[in-house]
Design a protein around this motif. Sequence first.
Motif, short mmCIF file in Angstrom:
data_model
loop_
_atom_site.label_atom_id
_atom_site.label_comp_id
_atom_site.label_asym_id
_atom_site.label_seq_id
_atom_site.Cartn_x
_atom_site.Cartn_y
_atom_site.Cartn_z
N HIS A 13 33.84 64.86 -147.24
CA HIS A 13 34.52 64.02 -146.24
C HIS A 13 35.81 64.74 -145.84
O HIS A 13 36.78 64.71 -146.59
CB HIS A 13 34.89 62.65 -146.83
CG HIS A 13 33.72 61.86 -147.33
ND1 HIS A 13 33.11 60.89 -146.55
CD2 HIS A 13 33.04 61.88 -148.50
CE1 HIS A 13 32.11 60.33 -147.25
NE2 HIS A 13 32.05 60.92 -148.43
N ARG A 15 37.61 64.14 -143.06
CA ARG A 15 38.57 63.18 -142.48
C ARG A 15 39.07 63.46 -141.08
O ARG A 15 39.88 62.69 -140.56
CB ARG A 15 39.82 63.05 -143.38
CG ARG A 15 39.53 62.83 -144.85
CD ARG A 15 38.88 61.50 -145.07
NE ARG A 15 38.83 61.16 -146.49
CZ ARG A 15 37.95 60.34 -147.02
NH1 ARG A 15 37.04 59.76 -146.25
NH2 ARG A 15 37.95 60.08 -148.30
N ASN A 45 31.70 59.11 -141.80
CA ASN A 45 32.54 57.90 -141.90
C ASN A 45 34.01 58.19 -141.59
O ASN A 45 34.90 57.89 -142.36
CB ASN A 45 32.40 57.23 -143.27
CG ASN A 45 32.92 58.09 -144.42
OD1 ASN A 45 32.88 59.31 -144.36
ND2 ASN A 45 33.42 57.45 -145.47
N THR A 102 32.04 50.70 -149.00
CA THR A 102 32.88 51.83 -149.39
C THR A 102 33.85 52.17 -148.26
O THR A 102 33.98 51.39 -147.31
CB THR A 102 32.04 53.06 -149.80
OG1 THR A 102 32.93 54.06 -150.27
CG2 THR A 102 31.20 53.60 -148.67
N THR A 103 34.54 53.33 -148.35
CA THR A 103 35.55 53.71 -147.35
C THR A 103 34.96 53.67 -145.94
O THR A 103 33.93 54.30 -145.68
CB THR A 103 36.06 55.13 -147.65
OG1 THR A 103 36.44 55.18 -149.02
CG2 THR A 103 37.23 55.49 -146.77
N HIS A 129 23.99 55.84 -149.01
CA HIS A 129 24.89 55.32 -150.03
C HIS A 129 24.30 53.97 -150.40
O HIS A 129 24.45 52.98 -149.68
CB HIS A 129 26.31 55.16 -149.49
CG HIS A 129 27.26 54.66 -150.54
ND1 HIS A 129 28.45 55.28 -150.82
CD2 HIS A 129 27.17 53.63 -151.41
CE1 HIS A 129 29.06 54.64 -151.82
NE2 HIS A 129 28.31 53.63 -152.18
N MET A 198 36.44 55.17 -157.30
CA MET A 198 35.59 55.65 -156.21
C MET A 198 34.33 54.79 -156.21
O MET A 198 34.11 53.98 -157.12
CB MET A 198 35.26 57.13 -156.39
CG MET A 198 34.19 57.51 -157.36
SD MET A 198 34.54 57.19 -159.07
CE MET A 198 35.77 58.39 -159.45
N LYS A 199 33.53 54.97 -155.15
CA LYS A 199 32.24 54.27 -155.07
C LYS A 199 31.13 55.31 -155.08
O LYS A 199 31.22 56.27 -154.33
CB LYS A 199 32.15 53.47 -153.77
CG LYS A 199 33.12 52.33 -153.68
CD LYS A 199 32.61 51.15 -154.45
CE LYS A 199 33.47 49.92 -154.16
NZ LYS A 199 33.05 48.77 -154.95
N ALA A 226 36.21 63.44 -151.47
CA ALA A 226 36.70 62.30 -150.67
C ALA A 226 38.21 62.15 -150.85
O ALA A 226 38.69 61.28 -151.57
CB ALA A 226 35.97 61.02 -151.08
N HIS A 228 42.09 61.30 -150.56
CA HIS A 228 43.06 60.29 -150.11
C HIS A 228 44.41 60.75 -150.64
O HIS A 228 44.48 61.40 -151.68
CB HIS A 228 42.72 58.91 -150.68
CG HIS A 228 41.40 58.38 -150.23
ND1 HIS A 228 41.18 57.91 -148.96
CD2 HIS A 228 40.22 58.24 -150.88
CE1 HIS A 228 39.93 57.50 -148.85
NE2 HIS A 228 39.32 57.70 -150.01
N PHE A 240 38.97 54.06 -152.11
CA PHE A 240 37.98 54.65 -153.01
C PHE A 240 37.76 56.12 -152.66
O PHE A 240 37.67 56.46 -151.48
CB PHE A 240 36.65 53.91 -152.89
CG PHE A 240 36.74 52.47 -153.32
CD1 PHE A 240 36.93 52.15 -154.65
CD2 PHE A 240 36.65 51.46 -152.39
CE1 PHE A 240 37.02 50.83 -155.06
CE2 PHE A 240 36.74 50.13 -152.77
CZ PHE A 240 36.93 49.81 -154.11
N GLY A 241 37.63 56.95 -153.66
CA GLY A 241 37.28 58.35 -153.41
C GLY A 241 38.16 59.32 -154.16
O GLY A 241 39.35 59.06 -154.35
#
Length: 355
Positions: A13, A15, A45, A102-103, A129, A198-199, A226, A228, A240-241
């Motif tokens: 991810h 971003r 996402n 999730t995110t 997911h 996280m998920k 992921a 953050h 999450f992540g």
Amino acid sequence: MIKLPGLIDIHVHFRTPGQTYKEDFFTGTSAALAGGYTTVIDMPNNKVPITSLKTLEEKIKIAKKQAVCDFGFYYGSLGENLDTFTKIQKKVFGLKIYLNQTTGGYIVDEKKFETICRKWPKKLPILLHAEDDVIGQMIEIAGRAGQRIHICHISSEKELKTIINAKLKGYKVTCGVTCHHLFLNENNVKKLGPYGLMKPSIKPEKDVNFLWRHLNDIDIVESDHAPHTIDEKNSDKPPFGVPGLETTLPLLLTAVNENKLSLARLIELCYANPKRIFKVPTDKNTYVEVDENKEYIVENKNLQTKCGWSPFAGWKVRGKVKKVIIRGEKVYESGEVLVKPGFGKYVAPAILRSE
Ligand code: DOR
Ligand code: ZN
């Protein structure tokens, strides 16, 4: 020193666009090189999800300017963009669908998932997911539609058992695992606080042991990188992540050193299977040199990822990426990225390119 093929991470991810303060294609692909990866596939996402030709093309354009390793994409769907599937199919490695929270919160219900499965071009996989019981239900639905699926980041004994049974029955299903689900258990999470969120969540030791014992039934190790920011993680509602690109290979090499898996199996999980399952184009002059005996401590200050932290900070690992060569050119050596943003190539599935 050992030589590995350039690794392929099918699950990152980055971003950008929308949340470039967390990661961009330069910092993300720099983290990839530091971790021994030469191709990464980015998830849809984003802040504005990648569910149209326009948003996909915008993202490709930005990545082309920033990336220092090769990169590809997945498309997204909330069930409203079925008429765009044929237009974008040659540009992506698959479709990512979220069936659990999730995110981003881009959740699809099972009715929509069934419609999506019927519409999605059958040559390309759908990545899910899905957690716990949802996995079995979705395998059934995809099976009825004749759709190949990849279940991302399996985390528990129950989930893996569901997949093992489905494979035995002939369903077209593959699965991936992350290093945080292989190397962390519930006890670590207590100490990590928001940095262990996280998920899917980290599971008890019993589940983690099951994943290791049945590693032969897992197709791929994916980082689910992921990122953050530290501020976000320290906030009242931590997202999450966790980042993973720079720790996956060293953790796995450490496990090889401890005889928990073979180097040949590591190459299958991080290169050969991703290449085969997602039809990722590769190049014989793309490889990684690793000092397999070098021990070091993972330290936040040495990371390339923009988020600047790792759930594995403080861990002692054995196996360090020394040099990365892409298409014959040295792109990374001893902690330094040696090429300019834009060196990385945009890639699409090998089967579709020639059509
Ligand atoms: O923990 C997660 N973070 N799981 C996901 O599935 C998405 C990811 C993210 O984008 O932050
Ligand atoms: Zn993910």
